[in-house]
Motif scaffolding. Structure first.
Motif, PDB file in Angstrom:
ATOM      1  N   ASP A  44      74.467 -42.583  -7.346  1.00  0.00           N
ATOM      2  CA  ASP A  44      73.565 -42.633  -8.512  1.00  0.00           C
ATOM      3  C   ASP A  44      73.705 -41.304  -9.252  1.00  0.00           C
ATOM      4  O   ASP A  44      72.974 -40.350  -8.988  1.00  0.00           O
ATOM      5  N   THR A  45      74.621 -41.223 -10.198  1.00  0.00           N
ATOM      6  CA  THR A  45      74.898 -39.944 -10.852  1.00  0.00           C
ATOM      7  C   THR A  45      73.717 -39.443 -11.685  1.00  0.00           C
ATOM      8  O   THR A  45      73.436 -38.250 -11.722  1.00  0.00           O
ATOM      9  N   LEU A  56      71.273 -38.027  -9.330  1.00  0.00           N
ATOM     10  CA  LEU A  56      71.769 -36.772  -8.776  1.00  0.00           C
ATOM     11  C   LEU A  56      71.592 -35.635  -9.778  1.00  0.00           C
ATOM     12  O   LEU A  56      71.145 -34.542  -9.415  1.00  0.00           O
ATOM     13  N   VAL A  57      71.940 -35.877 -11.046  1.00  0.00           N
ATOM     14  CA  VAL A  57      71.784 -34.835 -12.060  1.00  0.00           C
ATOM     15  C   VAL A  57      70.319 -34.419 -12.171  1.00  0.00           C
ATOM     16  O   VAL A  57      69.992 -33.226 -12.248  1.00  0.00           O
ATOM     17  N   SER A  94      67.111 -42.386  -6.592  1.00  0.00           N
ATOM     18  CA  SER A  94      66.790 -41.484  -7.709  1.00  0.00           C
ATOM     19  C   SER A  94      65.369 -40.961  -7.653  1.00  0.00           C
ATOM     20  O   SER A  94      64.817 -40.566  -8.656  1.00  0.00           O
ATOM     21  N   THR A 128      72.439 -36.523  -0.477  1.00  0.00           N
ATOM     22  CA  THR A 128      72.704 -37.893  -0.930  1.00  0.00           C
ATOM     23  C   THR A 128      72.882 -38.792   0.281  1.00  0.00           C
ATOM     24  O   THR A 128      73.408 -38.363   1.317  1.00  0.00           O
ATOM     25  N   ARG A 167      73.255 -42.084  -2.842  1.00  0.00           N
ATOM     26  CA  ARG A 167      74.644 -41.691  -3.093  1.00  0.00           C
ATOM     27  C   ARG A 167      75.267 -42.624  -4.137  1.00  0.00           C
ATOM     28  O   ARG A 167      75.120 -43.827  -4.081  1.00  0.00           O
ATOM     29  N   ILE A 189      83.805 -40.874  -5.684  1.00  0.00           N
ATOM     30  CA  ILE A 189      82.382 -40.606  -5.924  1.00  0.00           C
ATOM     31  C   ILE A 189      82.155 -39.127  -6.218  1.00  0.00           C
ATOM     32  O   ILE A 189      81.387 -38.752  -7.110  1.00  0.00           O
ATOM     33  N   ASP A 202      81.298 -34.717  -0.388  1.00  0.00           N
ATOM     34  CA  ASP A 202      81.220 -36.180  -0.308  1.00  0.00           C
ATOM     35  C   ASP A 202      82.486 -36.686   0.368  1.00  0.00           C
ATOM     36  O   ASP A 202      83.590 -36.118   0.172  1.00  0.00           O
ATOM     37  N   ALA A 222      79.733 -35.736 -14.112  1.00  0.00           N
ATOM     38  CA  ALA A 222      78.392 -35.863 -14.674  1.00  0.00           C
ATOM     39  C   ALA A 222      77.665 -34.516 -14.680  1.00  0.00           C
ATOM     40  O   ALA A 222      76.980 -34.168 -15.643  1.00  0.00           O
ATOM     41  N   ALA A 229      83.236 -38.435  -9.834  1.00  0.00           N
ATOM     42  CA  ALA A 229      82.278 -38.942 -10.821  1.00  0.00           C
ATOM     43  C   ALA A 229      81.037 -38.050 -10.869  1.00  0.00           C
ATOM     44  O   ALA A 229      80.519 -37.739 -11.949  1.00  0.00           O
ATOM     45  N   ALA A 230      80.572 -37.613  -9.698  1.00  0.00           N
ATOM     46  CA  ALA A 230      79.395 -36.741  -9.658  1.00  0.00           C
ATOM     47  C   ALA A 230      79.697 -35.401 -10.321  1.00  0.00           C
ATOM     48  O   ALA A 230      78.891 -34.867 -11.085  1.00  0.00           O
TER      49      ALA A 230
END
Length: 373
Positions: free
Chosen positions: A136-137, A140-141, A3, A111, A134, A37, A32, A44, A40-41
């Protein structure tokens, strides 16, 4: 490194908590190797304002989608790339290069399962916008928000550098033209802001009003601005009143460089102006003395400003502007002036030169070092 942004990213850009304003309406391409994953990304990112997220699972599909954005009139706003879809560090750099060649201006956030210094350097070489761990949403945001922020906020314009300011002080009209006319023309052509300060109207040598007009025309020829005071020709003092007169122009022009008469001079006005100028310009970092016709053999130049033919021609034209003096003063003879410049040229790498006697040069490398001596 989870992050955390790559070096050079904008710390003022939004975090994951406040990324929604900059991500609102964005179109994002996400690659990805794991659908879970990726899902989920994408969720978010949508929750933070991204309106369109397209996910792919291979490098070929990523580049193909880059060639085919969701709208023919609007490209992707940002992309996310999983390093696990490619090879080593060299491949990462090359792949990012291929992306930017195809999609200039569309930043990529990278990522990685375990971001390392080597991988971060490879991403930097490939001009990645950021790198996060990779999965860590939140990270990433935040990274996507930072990258989007960079595209929305244009870089601050670099202010134009302040031109060098030079003040050239003389006791009478035509003094600075004789001593430094070529230097003034040379520096004005280089973009310097130059002021000529003449402390008297030269009433001892002719009609003051006429001489003032001649001085104005000469300054224009050299590319300088003229400030003319009205101290008594022949009896200029070096007391506090003269210092204050010079200080007025110093405060207005804030010079980086000052040129003035030398102390080694048989003319009392020249010596007085030299002394008063040293006091008035005590905070100016660079000060040097030009040569007057009345300079003595004690004048010791240690810098020589090389002049071109056009600089010398401008000097001679400025002196000719002093028509009330040119025909009656032996030291204004053009052959003599040209020969003098030719003589001083032997100390420089130019055909012609003007000498300077450097009194002070309080700069790290020596401001006058560019001249020869």
């Amino acid at each position: 490194m989870s992050s955390q942004s790559l070096p050079g990213s904008d710390d003022r850009a939004p975090s994951a908590h406040d990324a929604r304003p900059v991500l609102s309406g964005a179109r994002l391409l996400l690659a990805d190797r794991d659908e879970r994953i990726a899902s989920a990304a994408a969720e978010a990112l949508r929750n933070h304002g991204v309106t369109h997220v397209h996910t792919v699972g291979s490098s070929a599909a990523f580049l193909e989608a880059g060639r085919r954005p969701p709208s023919p009139v609007r490209a992707w706003d940002i992309a996310v790339w999983d390093t696990g879809l490619g090879g080593g560090d060299e491949n990462l750099t090359a792949f990012l290069g291929a992306w930017y060649a195809q999609n200039p201006g569309v930043p990529v956030v990278v990522t990685d399962d375990a971001p390392s210094t080597h991988r971060a350097l490879a991403a930097l070489r490939g001009r990645a916008a950021d790198m996060v761990e990779r999965g860590d949403t939140a990270g990433l945001v935040a990274a996507v928000g930072r990258a989007r922020h960079q595209t929305l906020v244009p870089p601050a314009a670099t202010p134009a550098p302040k031109p060098v300011s030079m003040l050239v002080v003389g006791a009478h009209p035509d003094d600075v033209e004789i001593g430094a006319g070529g230097t003034i023309h040379l520096r004005a052509a280089e973009g310097w802001d130059i002021t000529v300060l003449t402390l008297s109207h030269g009433g001892g040598g002719g009609d003051p009003e006429r001489r003032g007009g001649e001085a104005l025309r000469a300054a224009e020829v050299m590319g300088a601005r003229l400030v003319m005071e009205d101290l008594p020709d022949g009896s200029i003092s070096d007391d506090s009143s003269t210092v204050r007169v010079i200080e007025r122009t110093v405060e207005k022009t804030r010079p980086d460089v000052v040129l003035v008469h030398s102390a080694s001079d048989t003319h009392q006005d020249h010596r007085a102006v030299h002394r008063a100028t040293l006091v008035a310009c005590r905070r100016v970092p660079r000060l040097a003395c030009y040569q007057s016709p009345s300079a003595t053999v004690s004048y010791h130049p240690n810098r020589f400003v090389g002049l071109s033919e056009s600089d010398l021609d401008a000097k001679l034209a400025a002196i000719r502007a002093h028509g009330s003096q040119a025909g009656s003063r032996w030291y204004l003879d053009e052959d003599l002036l040209r020969s003098t410049a030719r003589y001083w040229g032997r100390f420089s790498q130019a055909r012609y030169a003007e000498p300077l006697e450097v009194i002070r040069d309080a700069t790290p490398l020596g401001f006058f070092a560019g001249d020869h001596g």
